[in-house]
Design a protein around this motif. Structure first.
Motif, mmCIF file in Angstrom:
data_model
loop_
_atom_site.group_PDB
_atom_site.id
_atom_site.type_symbol
_atom_site.label_atom_id
_atom_site.label_comp_id
_atom_site.label_asym_id
_atom_site.label_seq_id
_atom_site.Cartn_x
_atom_site.Cartn_y
_atom_site.Cartn_z
ATOM 1 N N ARG A 56 -54.975 30.849 12.923
ATOM 2 C CA ARG A 56 -54.728 29.561 13.588
ATOM 3 C C ARG A 56 -55.091 29.706 15.066
ATOM 4 N NH1 ARG A 56 -49.304 26.586 12.799
ATOM 5 N NH2 ARG A 56 -48.407 28.553 13.541
ATOM 6 N N TRP A 57 -55.928 28.766 15.534
ATOM 7 C CA TRP A 57 -56.403 28.779 16.912
ATOM 8 C C TRP A 57 -55.849 27.582 17.673
ATOM 9 C CZ3 TRP A 57 -59.152 33.035 18.185
ATOM 10 C CH2 TRP A 57 -59.796 33.732 17.163
ATOM 11 N N THR A 58 -55.703 27.737 18.983
ATOM 12 C CA THR A 58 -55.217 26.623 19.801
ATOM 13 C C THR A 58 -56.196 25.462 19.774
ATOM 14 O OG1 THR A 58 -56.232 27.619 21.764
ATOM 15 C CG2 THR A 58 -53.902 28.117 21.342
ATOM 16 N N SER A 59 -57.494 25.762 19.629
ATOM 17 C CA SER A 59 -58.514 24.715 19.614
ATOM 18 C C SER A 59 -59.796 25.274 19.029
ATOM 19 C CB SER A 59 -58.797 24.207 21.036
ATOM 20 O OG SER A 59 -59.385 25.231 21.818
ATOM 21 N N ALA A 60 -60.702 24.378 18.655
ATOM 22 C CA ALA A 60 -62.011 24.804 18.158
ATOM 23 C C ALA A 60 -62.787 25.514 19.262
ATOM 24 C CB ALA A 60 -62.792 23.592 17.647
ATOM 25 N N GLU A 61 -62.631 25.046 20.497
ATOM 26 C CA GLU A 61 -63.328 25.683 21.613
ATOM 27 C C GLU A 61 -62.822 27.102 21.834
ATOM 28 O OE1 GLU A 61 -61.825 22.735 21.692
ATOM 29 O OE2 GLU A 61 -63.585 21.420 21.701
ATOM 30 N N GLY A 62 -61.497 27.292 21.714
ATOM 31 C CA GLY A 62 -60.927 28.624 21.872
ATOM 32 C C GLY A 62 -61.405 29.576 20.797
ATOM 33 N N ARG A 63 -61.478 29.064 19.564
ATOM 34 C CA ARG A 63 -61.996 29.885 18.461
ATOM 35 C C ARG A 63 -63.422 30.322 18.748
ATOM 36 N NH1 ARG A 63 -65.638 28.432 14.911
ATOM 37 N NH2 ARG A 63 -65.905 29.782 13.066
ATOM 38 N N ARG A 64 -64.268 29.381 19.133
ATOM 39 C CA ARG A 64 -65.684 29.673 19.378
ATOM 40 C C ARG A 64 -65.838 30.699 20.500
ATOM 41 N NH1 ARG A 64 -67.045 25.040 20.943
ATOM 42 N NH2 ARG A 64 -67.087 24.174 18.822
ATOM 43 N N ALA A 65 -65.043 30.548 21.541
ATOM 44 C CA ALA A 65 -65.142 31.475 22.665
ATOM 45 C C ALA A 65 -64.789 32.900 22.249
ATOM 46 C CB ALA A 65 -64.225 31.013 23.802
ATOM 47 N N PHE A 66 -63.793 33.038 21.371
ATOM 48 C CA PHE A 66 -63.419 34.378 20.935
ATOM 49 C C PHE A 66 -64.532 35.021 20.121
ATOM 50 C CE2 PHE A 66 -61.767 37.289 17.724
ATOM 51 C CZ PHE A 66 -61.123 38.215 18.533
ATOM 52 N N TRP A 67 -65.075 34.288 19.145
ATOM 53 C CA TRP A 67 -66.104 34.886 18.286
ATOM 54 C C TRP A 67 -67.398 35.176 19.035
ATOM 55 C CZ3 TRP A 67 -63.859 37.214 14.809
ATOM 56 C CH2 TRP A 67 -62.888 36.659 13.969
ATOM 57 N N GLU A 68 -67.614 34.498 20.149
ATOM 58 C CA GLU A 68 -68.808 34.763 20.941
ATOM 59 C C GLU A 68 -68.602 35.894 21.951
ATOM 60 O OE1 GLU A 68 -69.756 31.024 22.697
ATOM 61 O OE2 GLU A 68 -70.635 30.192 20.840
ATOM 62 N N SER A 69 -67.371 36.395 22.023
ATOM 63 C CA SER A 69 -67.061 37.458 22.979
ATOM 64 C C SER A 69 -67.335 38.830 22.376
ATOM 65 C CB SER A 69 -65.588 37.374 23.395
ATOM 66 O OG SER A 69 -64.742 37.738 22.304
ATOM 67 N N ARG A 70 -67.270 39.848 23.231
ATOM 68 C CA ARG A 70 -67.450 41.226 22.767
ATOM 69 C C ARG A 70 -66.369 41.606 21.771
ATOM 70 N NH1 ARG A 70 -65.138 45.740 24.634
ATOM 71 N NH2 ARG A 70 -64.332 44.643 26.467
ATOM 72 N N GLU A 71 -65.121 41.131 21.994
ATOM 73 C CA GLU A 71 -64.026 41.446 21.079
ATOM 74 C C GLU A 71 -64.263 40.842 19.698
ATOM 75 O OE1 GLU A 71 -62.753 41.933 25.182
ATOM 76 O OE2 GLU A 71 -63.693 40.254 24.126
ATOM 77 N N GLY A 72 -64.820 39.629 19.677
ATOM 78 C CA GLY A 72 -65.116 39.000 18.395
ATOM 79 C C GLY A 72 -66.171 39.744 17.624
#
Length: 252
Positions: A56-72
């Motif tokens: 569960r993500w706070t928002s679709a934008e937050g989800r996208r930002a995580f998966w586009e990061s190095r951690e994702g």
């Protein structure tokens, strides 16, 4: 809130232990992600062996930002040797939610409306004779005990009587404005109500009393905030609802 489901397909059941261990390592990144609300890994009960990861993500934008990061990227890299993604589903939560009948509500467990009315009738009798609390409730409505009983009954899963008849969460908060409640009075309120719960025979099991005590801390601290010199805006949210192990959501 955005809900993401990722399906994983394993080569065979022998991969389960290794995959679950890899997941425990990978989800450490989710635990640190400010955009992630919570997550759970579920194992397929049948064949072929597979898993589903719910996030569960706070928002679709937050989800996208995580998966586009190095951690994702590292998250998927850590699982690649054991399983491959086998489907992705994105959904949004709605207010339509409920519970089944297998577990009683806190309201039912406590004894319903008669139990809450008995509790607060006796409590406010004791308040009237309490040196610290009596001034706070001087001139209270003769039906005040019944109003508070309706409030706590609804909060604990009972009928929405307080919302329908008295104005809901906003109204309850407004009743504390300008009252200047002290920390000593807050603590005395909690202690006296806890003693009264024992006196009138509310359930004494640890599970119920843990939620009861947790609510009293939350509710009285909110009252302290709204009664102070700089109260926040009155809440427009629905009534808070408490359940076994469930409290109102964190609101940063």
């Amino acid at each position: 809130m955005t809900v993401e489901y990722i399906r994983y397909r394993l080569a065979g059941p022998q991969q389960r232990a290794a995959f679950e261990a890899a997941c425990r390592r990978a989800v450490a990144a989710l635990a640190e992600a400010g955009e992630c609300v919570d997550y759970a890994l579920e194992r397929s009960a049948g064949e072929p062996p597979g898993y589903g990861l719910r996030i569960r993500w706070t928002s679709a934008e937050g989800r996208r930002a995580f998966w586009e990061s190095r951690e994702g990227s590292s998250f998927f890299d850590g699982l690649d040797p054991y399983a491959e993604p086998d489907g992705l589903l994105l959904e949004e939560e709605t207010p339509v939610a409920g519970r089944g009948g297998s577990v009683p509500t806190l309201y039912e467990w406590a004894g319903g409306a008669p139990a809450f009315e008995r509790l607060f009738t006796r409590f406010y009798e004791r308040v009237d004779g309490d040196e610290l609390l009596a001034p706070v409730f001087a001139g209270k409505d003769p039906a005040h005990a019944q109003h508070v009983a309706a409030w706590l009954g609804e909060v604990f899963g009972g009928p929405p009587r307080y919302s329908a008849e008295y104005g809901g969460h906003r109204h309850m908060a407004s009743r504390h404005l300008g009252r200047g409640i002290t920390e000593a009075q807050r603590r005395r309120w909690v202690a006296l109500l806890t003693d009264t719960a024992d006196e009138v025979g509310l359930p004494a099991d640890p599970e119920f009393r843990a939620v009861f005590a947790h609510y009293l801390e939350w509710g009285t601290r909110m009252a302290l905030i709204y009664s102070g010199p700089n109260p926040p805006p009155l809440p427009e949210t629905p009534m808070p609802r408490w359940d076994w192990g469930i409290t109102p959501p964190y609101r940063g």
